[in-house]
Structure formats: structure tokens, C-alpha cells
Design a protein around this motif. Sequence first.
Motif, PDB file in Angstrom:
ATOM      1  N   TRP A 169      29.788  90.305  52.716  1.00 50.78           N
ATOM      2  CA  TRP A 169      31.235  90.810  53.270  1.00 50.78           C
ATOM      3  C   TRP A 169      30.868  91.169  54.851  1.00 50.78           C
ATOM      4  CZ3 TRP A 169      35.800  90.191  51.371  1.00 50.78           C
ATOM      5  CH2 TRP A 169      36.859  90.779  51.828  1.00 50.78           C
ATOM      6  N   LYS A 170      31.899  90.616  55.736  1.00 50.08           N
ATOM      7  CA  LYS A 170      31.741  91.104  57.147  1.00 50.08           C
ATOM      8  C   LYS A 170      32.629  92.464  57.254  1.00 50.08           C
ATOM      9  CE  LYS A 170      33.307  89.532  61.593  1.00 50.08           C
ATOM     10  NZ  LYS A 170      33.805  88.249  62.581  1.00 50.08           N
ATOM     11  N   ALA A 171      31.832  93.480  57.536  1.00 48.95           N
ATOM     12  CA  ALA A 171      32.215  94.842  57.716  1.00 48.95           C
ATOM     13  C   ALA A 171      32.321  95.331  59.210  1.00 48.95           C
ATOM     14  CB  ALA A 171      31.590  95.669  56.941  1.00 48.95           C
ATOM     15  N   GLY A 172      31.889  94.395  60.046  1.00 48.74           N
ATOM     16  CA  GLY A 172      31.816  94.690  61.440  1.00 48.74           C
ATOM     17  C   GLY A 172      31.179  93.529  62.073  1.00 48.74           C
ATOM     18  N   ALA A 173      30.469  93.969  63.329  1.00 48.12           N
ATOM     19  CA  ALA A 173      29.696  92.909  64.136  1.00 48.12           C
ATOM     20  C   ALA A 173      28.496  92.463  63.456  1.00 48.12           C
ATOM     21  CB  ALA A 173      29.513  93.509  65.569  1.00 48.12           C
ATOM     22  N   VAL A 174      28.393  91.321  62.983  1.00 48.16           N
ATOM     23  CA  VAL A 174      27.364  90.741  62.217  1.00 48.16           C
ATOM     24  C   VAL A 174      26.046  90.480  62.961  1.00 48.16           C
ATOM     25  CG1 VAL A 174      26.581  88.870  60.371  1.00 48.16           C
ATOM     26  CG2 VAL A 174      28.934  89.659  60.550  1.00 48.16           C
ATOM     27  N   LYS A 175      24.790  91.291  62.448  1.00 50.59           N
ATOM     28  CA  LYS A 175      23.599  90.881  63.115  1.00 50.59           C
ATOM     29  C   LYS A 175      22.648  90.594  62.059  1.00 50.59           C
ATOM     30  CE  LYS A 175      24.289  94.375  66.405  1.00 50.59           C
ATOM     31  NZ  LYS A 175      23.959  96.011  66.713  1.00 50.59           N
ATOM     32  N   SER A 176      21.850  89.588  62.377  1.00 48.66           N
ATOM     33  CA  SER A 176      20.690  88.995  61.268  1.00 48.66           C
ATOM     34  C   SER A 176      20.046  90.080  60.601  1.00 48.66           C
ATOM     35  CB  SER A 176      20.276  87.825  61.903  1.00 48.66           C
ATOM     36  OG  SER A 176      19.338  88.349  62.835  1.00 48.66           O
ATOM     37  N   GLY A 177      19.623  89.548  59.561  1.00 48.24           N
ATOM     38  CA  GLY A 177      18.575  90.701  58.693  1.00 48.24           C
ATOM     39  C   GLY A 177      19.022  90.466  57.221  1.00 48.24           C
ATOM     40  N   THR A 178      18.449  91.634  56.515  1.00 49.20           N
ATOM     41  CA  THR A 178      18.693  91.341  54.902  1.00 49.20           C
ATOM     42  C   THR A 178      19.645  92.283  54.268  1.00 49.20           C
ATOM     43  OG1 THR A 178      17.233  93.194  54.671  1.00 49.20           O
ATOM     44  CG2 THR A 178      16.210  91.105  54.568  1.00 49.20           C
ATOM     45  N   LEU A 179      20.155  91.749  53.196  1.00 51.08           N
ATOM     46  CA  LEU A 179      21.403  92.453  52.542  1.00 51.08           C
ATOM     47  C   LEU A 179      20.606  93.056  51.457  1.00 51.08           C
ATOM     48  CD1 LEU A 179      24.278  93.212  51.568  1.00 51.08           C
ATOM     49  CD2 LEU A 179      24.094  91.078  50.069  1.00 51.08           C
ATOM     50  N   VAL A 180      20.569  94.227  51.162  1.00 55.47           N
ATOM     51  CA  VAL A 180      20.053  95.224  49.998  1.00 55.47           C
ATOM     52  C   VAL A 180      21.092  96.017  49.574  1.00 55.47           C
ATOM     53  CG1 VAL A 180      18.268  96.741  49.059  1.00 55.47           C
ATOM     54  CG2 VAL A 180      17.672  94.931  50.865  1.00 55.47           C
ATOM     55  N   SER A 181      21.623  96.048  48.280  1.00 51.78           N
ATOM     56  CA  SER A 181      22.787  96.986  47.964  1.00 51.78           C
ATOM     57  C   SER A 181      22.415  97.246  46.486  1.00 51.78           C
ATOM     58  CB  SER A 181      24.106  96.314  47.996  1.00 51.78           C
ATOM     59  OG  SER A 181      25.089  97.243  47.854  1.00 51.78           O
ATOM     60  N   GLN A 182      22.589  98.397  46.095  1.00 49.55           N
ATOM     61  CA  GLN A 182      22.557  98.703  44.592  1.00 49.55           C
ATOM     62  C   GLN A 182      23.675  99.291  43.968  1.00 49.55           C
ATOM     63  OE1 GLN A 182      18.957 100.829  44.045  1.00 49.55           O
ATOM     64  NE2 GLN A 182      19.552 101.937  42.110  1.00 49.55           N
ATOM     65  N   VAL A 183      23.931  98.661  42.686  1.00 53.49           N
ATOM     66  CA  VAL A 183      25.322  99.068  42.046  1.00 53.49           C
ATOM     67  C   VAL A 183      24.772  99.454  40.783  1.00 53.49           C
ATOM     68  CG1 VAL A 183      27.316  98.027  41.248  1.00 53.49           C
ATOM     69  CG2 VAL A 183      26.518  97.362  43.344  1.00 53.49           C
ATOM     70  N   THR A 184      25.184 100.453  40.197  1.00 51.33           N
ATOM     71  CA  THR A 184      24.895 100.689  38.804  1.00 51.33           C
ATOM     72  C   THR A 184      26.005 100.393  37.870  1.00 51.33           C
ATOM     73  OG1 THR A 184      23.751 102.826  39.667  1.00 51.33           O
ATOM     74  CG2 THR A 184      24.604 102.792  37.192  1.00 51.33           C
ATOM     75  N   VAL A 185      25.709  99.759  36.712  1.00 51.33           N
ATOM     76  CA  VAL A 185      26.779  99.470  35.695  1.00 51.33           C
ATOM     77  C   VAL A 185      26.688 100.354  34.329  1.00 51.33           C
ATOM     78  CG1 VAL A 185      25.457  97.652  34.706  1.00 51.33           C
ATOM     79  CG2 VAL A 185      28.064  97.450  34.411  1.00 51.33           C
ATOM     80  N   ASN A 186      27.666 101.014  33.847  1.00 53.91           N
ATOM     81  CA  ASN A 186      27.649 101.666  32.653  1.00 53.91           C
ATOM     82  C   ASN A 186      28.494 101.030  31.649  1.00 53.91           C
ATOM     83  OD1 ASN A 186      25.895 104.078  33.041  1.00 53.91           O
ATOM     84  ND2 ASN A 186      27.408 104.409  34.704  1.00 53.91           N
ATOM     85  N   ILE A 187      28.250 100.999  30.528  1.00 53.27           N
ATOM     86  CA  ILE A 187      29.061 100.350  29.644  1.00 53.27           C
ATOM     87  C   ILE A 187      29.362 101.347  28.615  1.00 53.27           C
ATOM     88  CG2 ILE A 187      28.478  97.891  29.599  1.00 53.27           C
ATOM     89  CD1 ILE A 187      26.904  98.496  26.835  1.00 53.27           C
ATOM     90  N   THR A 188      31.021 101.394  28.076  1.00 55.54           N
ATOM     91  CA  THR A 188      31.297 102.062  27.022  1.00 55.54           C
ATOM     92  C   THR A 188      32.100 100.944  26.051  1.00 55.54           C
ATOM     93  OG1 THR A 188      33.313 102.411  28.231  1.00 55.54           O
ATOM     94  CG2 THR A 188      31.860 103.949  28.263  1.00 55.54           C
ATOM     95  N   TYR A 189      32.353 101.298  24.812  1.00 56.70           N
ATOM     96  CA  TYR A 189      32.972 100.402  23.759  1.00 56.70           C
ATOM     97  C   TYR A 189      33.665 101.148  22.582  1.00 56.70           C
ATOM     98  CZ  TYR A 189      28.500 102.143  21.937  1.00 56.70           C
ATOM     99  OH  TYR A 189      27.341 102.913  21.795  1.00 56.70           O
ATOM    100  N   GLN A 190      34.379 100.394  22.105  1.00 59.83           N
ATOM    101  CA  GLN A 190      35.251 100.847  21.054  1.00 59.83           C
ATOM    102  C   GLN A 190      35.580  99.735  20.090  1.00 59.83           C
ATOM    103  OE1 GLN A 190      38.574 102.680  22.627  1.00 59.83           O
ATOM    104  NE2 GLN A 190      39.262 100.829  23.599  1.00 59.83           N
TER     105      GLN A 190
END
Length: 190
Positions: A169-190
Motif C-alpha cells: 500500500w502506497k502510504a507516502g513517497a515510495v522508496k525501494s526496500g523490503t516490506l515486513v509487517s506483523q499481524v496477529t489473528v485471534n479466533i473466537t467461536y460459538q
Amino acid sequence: MNMTSINEEAKMNGNIATTFVRKGIRPLFALAVLASLTIFSVHAATTGTLKFEGVIMPGTCNLDPGDISRTITLDPVSIAVFVDQVSVGTKEFQLTARCDLGVGNVTFAFSGTPDTTDKWRFQNTGTAGGIALNLSSNGTTIRADGTDSARTVTTSNGVASLPLEASYWKAGAVKSGTLVSQVTVNITYQ
């Protein structure tokens, strides 16, 4: 002397103890015979009540083992594609929860650090500048700020699968390099 003749004589005399004594049968033996003919009743000294309790649980769900600690690798893209596009390099994948029968719905809730300029996107901790991670399901953004970050899926045969898309996702002036992002997922159920 057999027992039949003793019983017949006792009937005539009306007293079995007298019959035993007359026939020369020892009184202790006669007492034992009388005791064996007596019906004993048993009395309970204490009574109690047993109480049974339990809980019926609806079943459980767990993320598929392959989804617990998973790396989603986006294909490399050229910096030039960001000139006229905001979201590029979309990678489709899915998360799966395996559930006991009886579980009807599973909710996948996502959390992570929002980007500093676009709170709906997840922060990039890699080396690329002006880039964030866009996460969506069926074309709708899963917001990093927590305002719309959960999706509920109905189970089918004990499985709940959530289709997802991840992209740069373009969030500003793009410069080359790597994307590293961590997202946590939790599940609930019924």
C-alpha cells in the motif's frame, strides 16, 4: 435323627426348642438352628445424598497448524507501478480454523501496529519507504486501527475458511526496500 422328623415332632409339641432338648440335641445347636430361621433386618445408620454436576461445552476451534506461524510472501514489484496505483502486488490466501462439530461460527480478529500516515493499513518495519501492508477479505479492508478488524465465517463440516488478500500500500513517497509487517489473528467461536 433327621431334620424332617424333628420338624414333625416340633409341630406336634408346638415348640422346636423343647423337641431339640427331648431328643438330646444340645441347646447351643438348637439356638444356632433357631437363629438361622430368624429373619434379620438391616437398618441404615446414616443416609446421604449424592449431587452430580457437569457442563456441556459447545466444542472448540483451533487455527490450522499451518496457519499458526505463517509467512505470506508477496511477489516483488517495481517502484514504477506506484506512480498511478495505491495498492499493488495482491496475494490471495486463506486462514482456516478446524472445529468440533456443533460450532457454528468462527470470528477471526486481526490486530497489529497501524501505519503512521494511514491508520487502516499495517505498519511496515522493513526497509522500503512510504509503504504499508494492506489486508482485506473479499475486497473489504481489515483495518489496523481496530475499527473494522474482525470477520465472522460460518463453519461447514467443522471447517471455517476466511479468504484474504494482502498487498503493498502506497502510504507516502515510495522508496525501494523490503516490506515486513506483523499481524496477529485471534479466533473466537460459538
